[in-house]
Design a protein around this motif. Structure first.
Motif, PDB file in Angstrom:
ATOM      1  N   GLY A  33      34.677  47.897  40.826  1.00 51.90           N
ATOM      2  CA  GLY A  33      34.382  46.479  40.670  1.00 51.90           C
ATOM      3  C   GLY A  33      35.255  45.572  41.497  1.00 51.90           C
ATOM      4  N   SER A  34      36.473  46.016  41.810  1.00 53.28           N
ATOM      5  CA  SER A  34      37.328  45.143  42.598  1.00 53.28           C
ATOM      6  C   SER A  34      37.285  45.611  44.044  1.00 53.28           C
ATOM      7  CB  SER A  34      38.755  45.175  42.071  1.00 53.28           C
ATOM      8  OG  SER A  34      39.339  46.420  42.318  1.00 53.28           O
ATOM      9  N   ARG A  35      37.202  44.649  44.933  1.00 51.23           N
ATOM     10  CA  ARG A  35      37.158  45.001  46.328  1.00 51.23           C
ATOM     11  C   ARG A  35      38.488  45.637  46.710  1.00 51.23           C
ATOM     12  NH1 ARG A  35      38.667  43.085  51.196  1.00 51.23           N
ATOM     13  NH2 ARG A  35      37.287  43.607  52.922  1.00 51.23           N
ATOM     14  N   GLN A  87      44.099  46.712  54.148  1.00 55.16           N
ATOM     15  CA  GLN A  87      43.687  45.615  53.290  1.00 55.16           C
ATOM     16  C   GLN A  87      42.746  44.674  54.042  1.00 55.16           C
ATOM     17  OE1 GLN A  87      44.716  45.953  50.363  1.00 55.16           O
ATOM     18  NE2 GLN A  87      43.969  44.093  49.416  1.00 55.16           N
ATOM     19  N   THR A 124      43.101  50.919  39.250  1.00 51.32           N
ATOM     20  CA  THR A 124      43.685  49.727  39.853  1.00 51.32           C
ATOM     21  C   THR A 124      45.191  49.706  39.620  1.00 51.32           C
ATOM     22  OG1 THR A 124      41.608  48.590  39.419  1.00 51.32           O
ATOM     23  CG2 THR A 124      43.500  47.231  39.973  1.00 51.32           C
ATOM     24  N   HIS A 137      44.453  32.825  47.924  1.00 51.00           N
ATOM     25  CA  HIS A 137      44.496  32.859  46.472  1.00 51.00           C
ATOM     26  C   HIS A 137      45.582  31.900  46.041  1.00 51.00           C
ATOM     27  CE1 HIS A 137      44.357  36.982  48.097  1.00 51.00           C
ATOM     28  NE2 HIS A 137      45.600  36.707  48.360  1.00 51.00           N
ATOM     29  N   GLN A 138      45.129  30.751  45.640  1.00 50.59           N
ATOM     30  CA  GLN A 138      46.130  29.766  45.237  1.00 50.59           C
ATOM     31  C   GLN A 138      46.736  30.207  43.922  1.00 50.59           C
ATOM     32  OE1 GLN A 138      42.698  28.179  45.580  1.00 50.59           O
ATOM     33  NE2 GLN A 138      43.159  26.279  46.676  1.00 50.59           N
ATOM     34  N   VAL A 139      47.960  29.904  43.788  1.00 49.62           N
ATOM     35  CA  VAL A 139      48.645  30.198  42.541  1.00 49.62           C
ATOM     36  C   VAL A 139      48.605  28.942  41.695  1.00 49.62           C
ATOM     37  CG1 VAL A 139      50.863  30.760  41.548  1.00 49.62           C
ATOM     38  CG2 VAL A 139      50.077  31.911  43.615  1.00 49.62           C
ATOM     39  N   GLN A 140      48.222  29.062  40.474  1.00 51.36           N
ATOM     40  CA  GLN A 140      48.091  27.878  39.627  1.00 51.36           C
ATOM     41  C   GLN A 140      48.730  28.188  38.292  1.00 51.36           C
ATOM     42  OE1 GLN A 140      44.047  26.249  38.798  1.00 51.36           O
ATOM     43  NE2 GLN A 140      44.575  26.922  36.742  1.00 51.36           N
ATOM     44  N   LYS A 168      46.143  42.413  45.981  1.00 50.26           N
ATOM     45  CA  LYS A 168      46.838  41.551  46.927  1.00 50.26           C
ATOM     46  C   LYS A 168      47.427  40.289  46.280  1.00 50.26           C
ATOM     47  CE  LYS A 168      46.236  39.655  51.558  1.00 50.26           C
ATOM     48  NZ  LYS A 168      47.690  39.587  51.683  1.00 50.26           N
ATOM     49  N   PRO A 169      46.691  39.592  45.426  1.00 53.47           N
ATOM     50  CA  PRO A 169      47.280  38.390  44.821  1.00 53.47           C
ATOM     51  C   PRO A 169      48.570  38.706  44.070  1.00 53.47           C
ATOM     52  CG  PRO A 169      44.929  38.504  44.347  1.00 53.47           C
ATOM     53  CD  PRO A 169      45.288  39.781  45.025  1.00 53.47           C
ATOM     54  N   LEU A 216      46.146  33.784  38.669  1.00 56.40           N
ATOM     55  CA  LEU A 216      46.015  33.862  40.130  1.00 56.40           C
ATOM     56  C   LEU A 216      44.525  33.938  40.462  1.00 56.40           C
ATOM     57  CD1 LEU A 216      48.677  36.645  40.852  1.00 56.40           C
ATOM     58  CD2 LEU A 216      49.032  34.183  40.792  1.00 56.40           C
ATOM     59  N   ASP A 272      39.275  48.980  46.571  1.00 57.27           N
ATOM     60  CA  ASP A 272      39.605  50.327  46.165  1.00 57.27           C
ATOM     61  C   ASP A 272      38.973  51.288  47.147  1.00 57.27           C
ATOM     62  OD1 ASP A 272      39.615  52.932  44.936  1.00 57.27           O
ATOM     63  OD2 ASP A 272      40.441  51.880  43.227  1.00 57.27           O
ATOM     64  N   TYR A 282      37.435  36.721  45.995  1.00 61.63           N
ATOM     65  CA  TYR A 282      36.730  37.896  46.514  1.00 61.63           C
ATOM     66  C   TYR A 282      36.993  39.139  45.675  1.00 61.63           C
ATOM     67  CZ  TYR A 282      35.983  34.687  50.264  1.00 61.63           C
ATOM     68  OH  TYR A 282      35.616  33.590  50.961  1.00 61.63           O
ATOM     69  N   ARG A 283      37.375  38.934  44.418  1.00 64.60           N
ATOM     70  CA  ARG A 283      37.548  40.042  43.482  1.00 64.60           C
ATOM     71  C   ARG A 283      38.629  41.020  43.922  1.00 64.60           C
ATOM     72  NH1 ARG A 283      33.656  39.745  39.753  1.00 64.60           N
ATOM     73  NH2 ARG A 283      34.530  41.593  38.807  1.00 64.60           N
ATOM     74  N   GLU A 284      39.578  40.546  44.698  1.00 62.61           N
ATOM     75  CA  GLU A 284      40.694  41.429  45.004  1.00 62.61           C
ATOM     76  C   GLU A 284      41.718  41.282  43.900  1.00 62.61           C
ATOM     77  OE1 GLU A 284      41.281  42.202  49.580  1.00 62.61           O
ATOM     78  OE2 GLU A 284      41.320  40.091  49.051  1.00 62.61           O
ATOM     79  N   VAL A 285      42.269  42.387  43.457  1.00 62.67           N
ATOM     80  CA  VAL A 285      43.212  42.321  42.352  1.00 62.67           C
ATOM     81  C   VAL A 285      44.633  42.587  42.844  1.00 62.67           C
ATOM     82  CG1 VAL A 285      43.869  43.351  40.159  1.00 62.67           C
ATOM     83  CG2 VAL A 285      41.466  43.002  40.696  1.00 62.67           C
ATOM     84  N   ARG A 299      30.971  37.383  51.873  1.00 62.60           N
ATOM     85  CA  ARG A 299      32.423  37.404  52.006  1.00 62.60           C
ATOM     86  C   ARG A 299      32.775  37.110  53.458  1.00 62.60           C
ATOM     87  NH1 ARG A 299      33.742  42.000  49.423  1.00 62.60           N
ATOM     88  NH2 ARG A 299      34.134  40.748  47.598  1.00 62.60           N
TER      89      ARG A 299
END
Lengths: 681, 681
Positions: free
Chosen positions: B370-372, B657, A620, B677-680, A581-582, A572, B374, A576-579, B669
């Protein structure tokens, strides 16, 4: 273990283990001191209050003092007799709350509970304030700093109880018996000297008391009655704590009820003896005692006293005079009195969690309080109790006379409801009982409880009339607040219960399980999570990785392929380094595609042992779990990986588990090994 | 939502959404004010410090003022030129930290990071203290309460940043441009009047300065050099904040690096112009300015000044005189100066989380930073920054002159390491570059950075010599502490990484799954947990119930049978109302019986929406989960049941969020929808 725990550990040292608790239930000779300190310690302030009230009409009103003492003693005898019925009828330790709930319904029960909650706070505030006064009467430098000293005492008690203290055996017995010996010995010696005509005068005997404004001249009958009523209701402070034994029946040796009743009788006899002796001695020794706010009403040869005059508590004055200024004797009496007052406050710290647990079982308090071992809920209760007591001490400047005005109303509310409940209890039992002997005993019990109710009802009315404006309104207000909170909590639980009542469709099984394993790196925790997830044989299993930068993503994909895991990896993208929400979005999407299936999210978790490690890991995962729970059709599995340091925490948890909790003893909780929960099919 | 959140909500109102952020990257005309406030605001205090230092040798030493100004301007020009190289070479926004890490290694990188962390704190403390002084020069009642006012300002800034504030557009542009216009306008007007010979004198011009002790008589050359060095190093405070643009390249419109370099040039030109003009004007207008602690060195006609004398900042004095006591002009200059100082402090609140996030990615700070998103980690950072700044403000009584002594050393440590890193960068690049034109450009860049390093190295040495004892030691100590913490965190992560490195045996799948579903009641959450657990088809599935009293156990067993669930129910007895321990023991027992299997514990959980509901539910589940994670071979599955009130929380989470975070803008940002966030596969 949070930062607070570290502070506590540093502050308080190692904790007591419950294996140190001792292995037996309490014999009467130990149960008496454990449960009596609250009731007995009342003689340290109740007589003082009687003399203060009477002093409004001048020293001549002191002729009434011993009559009031007898009136209080009568009430106490009635109450003790009543509670002896209770311990026989309700040996489970639920006390007044149980009696009221069972016989009068939930509203009466929660009213009693509110009264008890308020009383625990006041027991701490009053006992510690009185203790601080005794300390100040012996230690010069404390004078004028009683409130500060009392606050420190409460904080120390709180700390001890947070740490866990063994409330039994010698810890209680020695000071309580010492107090009894000291007080009864002093009284006996004094009464002997009285009989021999050699009774000395107390230090305040040479003073005069000016009548308070409004009490000049001769009083009308009504004014006199009102004054005596006030003095009597203040004297009834001596009854506080008598009910403690009825909450502690499970702690007694068998036959529990009989032993508890005997102990109650002993307690009553000792308390009455002490109180009457002290009042008689004080009167005979010429005591002059006024409200500490009205010290200017004390005069000597018509002159006002010097500014620095300090009025010592009644027992302190008697002790000093009876022992002819023999300082060790005085110091011993004052010291043990101070100690027993602190022990009395400590009983509140023990009773509070027990009551909380009972209320929790009935849905009137957060459910977590109901199971032993919820350290947080339990600690919160103790901190709350201490905090409320400190507020009262500060607001009322640790003046026992002021705090007493708040104290008695709560006690008598629960006395009354409890007696009324007991009458109902016997009436109900009489309906079904056939045996003539039993019936006679029940009739007798009902008469005792009826007498008890009559006495306590009269006292309650007098207390309400004489003390409402003086402070009882605060207690009543607090009771209403507690009452409302308890009802609201219960209502909430009831509503939830209704919302959650099961019906048939709830049995329907999801048609398929789509499992996703969160991957941050390809390390042991991830591999374990993958293996565990695979073991559950889901319909679909895939790893999910949130890509925040291209480099690590490429490395991970490469490693994933190299390892030949046999599980596809879904990537995924999250620019923007969000973990969080995705992943939520992805889970929601899977669920939408298959509304009758369930999404199983496997989160590898690091289990670490030190509090600061906790800050560095799993944050996280924690956030993600919290959010995923709001997504319907998702279940969240933590697959723990225990790092070496986790052993520290496991050891700590085990120590914690074995720790003594305030209130353990009075619930009859004794030593046990881990093998005592048998597993049964 | 915790209690703290409620308080925050009440205090701060609704939060900003990131959709209000604006949809574009920053054009130069907006980027300049966003990134310039820190650097430009330095002219509000740097010239003052030069005059204070020189005043030690009396007003006659002011002849050196403009020469020192030129020296500072030269250093600034060199630094600006150097950073123009950096923004081209490192457009990712890592700034000095990235340059030092990449070219000089981790130790240099963490040294820079420590310096930056300390600097952020000092930026807040110095800017706000200076701002408070300007406010006091305009508002009489604030005088003498600067520290309190400054503390309030920091708290307000903290609150705004906790709430989330949009750091862009007009919010920054209007006050920054107003400040430029006001200051440059004032200077131009002043210089015009100087040319026309009508320049008035400032209010302090009629005063004399007594030389400080030790500076009486004529100075030795060494003493003079040392004095000038001190004045120069204080003047270098003007350089603070110049590096900000190098951290903000991602926020610029394309071509990002070119635009950033141009903006940097504009910033340098404006800052130099302002500083020199102010110094020249102040000198020409007869300014007399001393350390606020030495006000008694100011005399008028040989007499000491009256006690109430208040020394206004340099810009305030110039503004009052240039505009001939035209109050609106004075007020405008002072107001915009105060505002830009507050904005400068705000940039620290924005830069701090960005740095934290970069450090977290490299393992030097808790990974959660590190992750946006938190919120907790992020809020903690902001509170920490504010708290440290408030401590400094209180300790140094909001005196800019004192705080400046701490400020510059950190800035120049990072300048130096960054320049050194750039030189290495070009040297390395030159090794592989073949193209002659490129090589020429690289040589040129390397020369520029070498000049920059020379200048900044000289300044650093001068700063260390002149300021170490005056306060720089505090900064260095703080840097060492930060450095040690960062290294310790990294070491911990490295150790864990080593401990967790995967090997082949980790792929082994458990042979069987023994699933147990915790049952407290037979309601929807339990039935759902049973259904979900069944869907995973474990080898063994059973319900587990901890029996604390006989009545409810019988009822549950009856209901269990009635419902025909097809799952056996295991009852664990727990006479002391312990819930957690029996389950842990049981799980351990299952695992022992089958060490290659895994125990899957399913916990039905209530998902509620209000913070107080959280207190009433799941506490035991939470505790149990925490304890089960320490048990090897166990996985813990939360099966959520969403109560109606949970929708409240979901909505709140979604708003949360979407909230703007300090530092978002400078990381480039921009607005996004949930579909990005595209899913691939």
């Amino acid at each position: 273990m949070g930062v607070g725990d570290v502070a506590k550990r540093v502050l308080l040292g190692r904790k007591l283990r419950s294996s140190q608790l001792g292995e037996t239930l309490l014999p009467k000779r130990i149960a008496l001191p454990v449960f009596a300190s609250d009731a007995l310690s009342s003689v340290a302030y109740a007589p003082d209050e009687v003399f203060i009230m009477l002093s409004l009409a001048g020293a001549s009103a002191y002729v009434w003092s011993w009559k009031i003492g007898i009136a209080v003693a009568l009430v106490m005898a009635a109450v003790v007799a009543s509670y002896r019925q209770t311990v026989h009828a309700y040996p489970s330790g639920g006390g007044d709350y149980e009696v009221a709930t069972v016989n009068l319904g939930a509203t009466a029960g929660t009213t009693v509970a509110s009264a008890l909650l308020v009383d625990y706070v006041l027991t701490v505030a009053v006992s510690i304030s009185s203790g601080a006064q005794y300390a100040a009467s012996a230690i010069e430098v404390l004078r004028g700093h009683e409130a500060t000293f009392a606050t420190i005492l409460v904080v120390v008690l709180m700390a001890i109880n947070l740490r866990g203290i063994r409330e039994s055996g010698t810890f209680f017995a020695i000071p309580t018996y010492a107090f009894m010996a000291a007080t009864l010995g002093m009284c006996a010696f004094g009464l002997l000297r009285l009989a021999g005509g050699s009774l000395p005068q107390v230090e305040s005997a040479e003073l005069d008391i000016e009548k308070a404004p409004g009490f000049e001249g001769s009083l009308t009958t009504f004014a006199l009655m009102f004054l005596l009523a006030r003095a009597f209701s203040s004297g009834c402070a001596a009854l506080t704590g008598v009910e403690a034994i009825s909450n502690g029946v499970p702690a007694f040796r068998r036959p529990k009820s009989k032993n508890a009743a005997t102990t109650l009788f002993m307690l009553g006899a000792i308390a009455i003896t002490m109180m009457l002796s002290i009042i008689v001695l004080a009167k005979q020794m010429g005591l002059r005692y006024v409200d500490p706010h009205d010290l200017d009403r004390l005069t000597q040869n018509g002159e006002p006293l010097p500014d620095g005059y300090d009025q010592h508590p009644v027992i302190a004055q008697i002790a000093r005079a009876v022992f002819n200024d023999f300082t060790p004797g005085f110091l011993f009496v004052v010291t043990v009195t101070g100690i027993i007052l602190v022990l009395a406050a400590n009983t509140a710290f023990n009773g509070f969690p027990v009551l909380g647990s009972i209320l929790a079982q009935d849905g009137y308090a957060p459910r977590a309080l109901g199971s032993r071992g919820d350290r947080l809920a339990y600690s919160n209760g103790i901190v709350f109790l201490a905090l409320m007591a400190i507020i009262l001490i500060q607001v009322f400047n640790a003046e026992t006379t002021r705090l007493i005005q708040l104290y008695i109303v709560g006690v008598f509310v629960s006395f009354n409801l409890s007696q009324l409940g007991m009458i109902r209890h016997w009436t109900r039992r009489l309906k079904s009982e056939k045996d003539a002997g039993e019936r006679a005993r029940m009739y007798r019990s009902r008469v005792i409880n009826t007498v008890g109710l009559t006495f306590t009802a009269v006292v309650l009315v007098i207390v309400l009339i004489t003390k409402f404006l003086a402070g009882a309104w605060i207690t009543i207000l607090a009771m209403i607040v507690f009452f409302a909170i308890m009802r609201a909590i219960r209502r909430h639980y009831d509503n939830v219960s209704l919302e959650l009542a099961a019906d048939e469709e709830d049995k329907i099984m999801p048609t398929r399980v789509h499992a996703i394993v969160l991957v941050s790196k390809l390390h042991k925790p991830t591999l374990r999570a993958l293996a565990f997830a695979k073991a559950t044989r889901p319909n679909v299993l895939e790893g999910v990785y949130v890509a925040v930068d291209a480099g690590s993503t490429d490395r991970l994909l490469q490693e994933w392929d190299d390892r030949n895991l046999g599980v596809p990896l879904k990537v995924l993208f999250s620019p923007y380094r969000e973990v969080v929400k995705p992943i939520i979005d992805y889970a929601t999407q899977i669920r939408k595609a298959n509304p009758r299936g369930v999404v199983a999210v496997y989160i590898p978790e690091y289990v670490v042992g030190r509090w600061w490690e906790q800050l560095l890991h799993n944050q996280t995962a924690l956030r993600l779990k919290g959010r995923l729970l709001f997504t319907p059709g998702v279940m969240v599995t933590s697959v723990p990986y225990q790092l070496r340091s986790s052993e520290l925490a496991r050891d700590r948890e085990e120590r914690e588990q074995g720790r003594v909790r305030a209130g353990d003893v009075r619930r009859g909780r004794v030593d046990r090994t881990s093998s005592d929960h048998q597993v049964q099919r």
